[in-house]
Design a protein around this motif. Structure first.
Motif, PDB file in Angstrom:
ATOM      1  N   PHE A 101       0.827  -1.211   0.000  1.00 16.04           N
ATOM      2  CA  PHE A 101       0.000   0.000   0.000  1.00 16.04           C
ATOM      3  C   PHE A 101       0.859   1.258   0.000  1.00 16.04           C
ATOM      4  CE2 PHE A 101      -2.889   3.137   2.034  1.00 16.04           C
ATOM      5  CZ  PHE A 101      -3.971   3.022   1.180  1.00 16.04           C
ATOM      6  N   PHE A 102       1.870   1.293   0.854  1.00 17.12           N
ATOM      7  CA  PHE A 102       2.684   2.498   1.011  1.00 17.12           C
ATOM      8  C   PHE A 102       3.566   2.765  -0.210  1.00 17.12           C
ATOM      9  CE2 PHE A 102       1.282   2.472   5.297  1.00 17.12           C
ATOM     10  CZ  PHE A 102       1.585   3.711   5.854  1.00 17.12           C
ATOM     11  N   ALA A 103       4.065   1.720  -0.852  1.00 14.14           N
ATOM     12  CA  ALA A 103       4.996   1.936  -1.972  1.00 14.14           C
ATOM     13  C   ALA A 103       4.369   2.785  -3.076  1.00 14.14           C
ATOM     14  CB  ALA A 103       5.497   0.601  -2.502  1.00 14.14           C
ATOM     15  N   PRO A 104       3.216   2.398  -3.614  1.00 14.35           N
ATOM     16  CA  PRO A 104       2.638   3.237  -4.672  1.00 14.35           C
ATOM     17  C   PRO A 104       2.039   4.535  -4.138  1.00 14.35           C
ATOM     18  CG  PRO A 104       1.176   1.389  -4.200  1.00 14.35           C
ATOM     19  CD  PRO A 104       2.446   1.150  -3.420  1.00 14.35           C
ATOM     20  N   LEU A 105       1.514   4.511  -2.903  1.00 10.88           N
ATOM     21  CA  LEU A 105       0.871   5.710  -2.369  1.00 10.88           C
ATOM     22  C   LEU A 105       1.889   6.801  -2.062  1.00 10.88           C
ATOM     23  CD1 LEU A 105      -1.818   6.958  -1.605  1.00 10.88           C
ATOM     24  CD2 LEU A 105      -1.531   6.023   0.702  1.00 10.88           C
ATOM     25  N   ALA A 114      -9.602   3.046   1.213  1.00  7.09           N
ATOM     26  CA  ALA A 114      -8.696   2.268   0.358  1.00  7.09           C
ATOM     27  C   ALA A 114      -7.791   1.377   1.198  1.00  7.09           C
ATOM     28  CB  ALA A 114      -7.861   3.210  -0.512  1.00  7.09           C
ATOM     29  N   PHE A 115      -7.338   1.902   2.320  1.00  6.94           N
ATOM     30  CA  PHE A 115      -6.474   1.146   3.232  1.00  6.94           C
ATOM     31  C   PHE A 115      -7.228  -0.062   3.793  1.00  6.94           C
ATOM     32  CE2 PHE A 115      -4.534   0.680   7.569  1.00  6.94           C
ATOM     33  CZ  PHE A 115      -3.296   0.243   7.147  1.00  6.94           C
ATOM     34  N   GLU A 116      -8.459   0.170   4.235  1.00  2.00           N
ATOM     35  CA  GLU A 116      -9.254  -0.941   4.773  1.00  2.00           C
ATOM     36  C   GLU A 116      -9.480  -2.009   3.707  1.00  2.00           C
ATOM     37  OE1 GLU A 116     -13.744  -2.070   6.279  1.00  2.00           O
ATOM     38  OE2 GLU A 116     -13.346  -0.148   5.324  1.00  2.00           O
ATOM     39  N   HIS A 117      -9.860  -1.586   2.520  1.00  4.54           N
ATOM     40  CA  HIS A 117     -10.134  -2.540   1.435  1.00  4.54           C
ATOM     41  C   HIS A 117      -8.895  -3.386   1.130  1.00  4.54           C
ATOM     42  CE1 HIS A 117     -11.704  -4.108  -2.369  1.00  4.54           C
ATOM     43  NE2 HIS A 117     -10.519  -3.810  -2.888  1.00  4.54           N
TER      44      HIS A 117
END
Length: 205
Positions: free
Chosen positions: A47-51, A189-192
């Protein structure tokens, strides 16, 4: 009567989204294993890499008071994952989130960053649990949850002040609403993503 700040509005108006996202983080489970912990870090990395890449293109140079280069969490996740056996090749194979929050401009980026910075603040409770739970286990240094060390409080206050100043400078309800929506979208988005990635670990011992 003092005016409600944007930071106060963010906390109040994103609460349901925050609570749903928080419920997807299962690191406080008494049956947590090292495998579960590693898998959660892998999901965070995805999640963090693209965000963070998207945020960097929007925030770097625009708001120097945010000190964004000091706030990126990806290097900390990489440190933790390497301590748990990953190398460059295995990291490259990890899935990346594709359903990221839409970030059309600075307001949404600030709302997104609010979520990431808030998770650093809230991660202190998780850190203490992990340190106790994995005492004597080769689980690494918990770099991600140790972000900022003793400076967690000052870094959060500096972020909040920057957000409030940006709101005051804009003096626009539209700007504030976009920041709040950016935070809601990021929580969702994080939850999903976490629920999708943790589906194989639905049952803890």
């Amino acid at each position: 009567m003092s005016k409600t700040t944007l930071l106060q509005r963010l906390k109040a108006e994103t609460r349901p989204h925050h609570e749903r996202a928080e419920s997807a983080v299962r690191l406080m489970e008494p049956g947590l294993t090292l495998e579960h912990y590693r898998h959660h870090l892998e999901a965070l990395y995805g999640f963090f890499a693209p965000l963070e890449a998207s945020l960097a293109s929007l925030l770097t140079g625009l708001m120097p008071e945010l000190r964004v280069d000091e706030r990126w969490k990806l290097p900390l996740l990489l440190k933790d994952l390497r301590a748990l056996g990953h190398d460059a090749a295995s990291l490259a194979r990890l899935p990346r989130a594709t359903q990221l929050p839409p970030l059309p401009g600075l307001p949404e980026a600030l709302g997104c960053f609010y979520v990431l910075e808030g998770s650093t603040l809230g991660g202190q409770l998780i850190l203490r649990h992990l340190q106790r739970h994995f005492a004597g286990t080769p689980a690494g240094d918990f770099a991600f949850f140790s972000a900022y060390g003793e400076a967690v409080g000052p870094m959060w206050r500096a972020f909040g002040e920057a957000v409030n100043r940006a709101s005051e400078a804009q003096a626009s309800e539209s700007f504030d609403a976009r920041v709040i929506q950016g935070a809601r979208d990021t929580f969702d988005a994080f939850e999903h993503w976490l629920r999708q990635e943790s589906a194989e670990f639905t049952t803890y011992p």
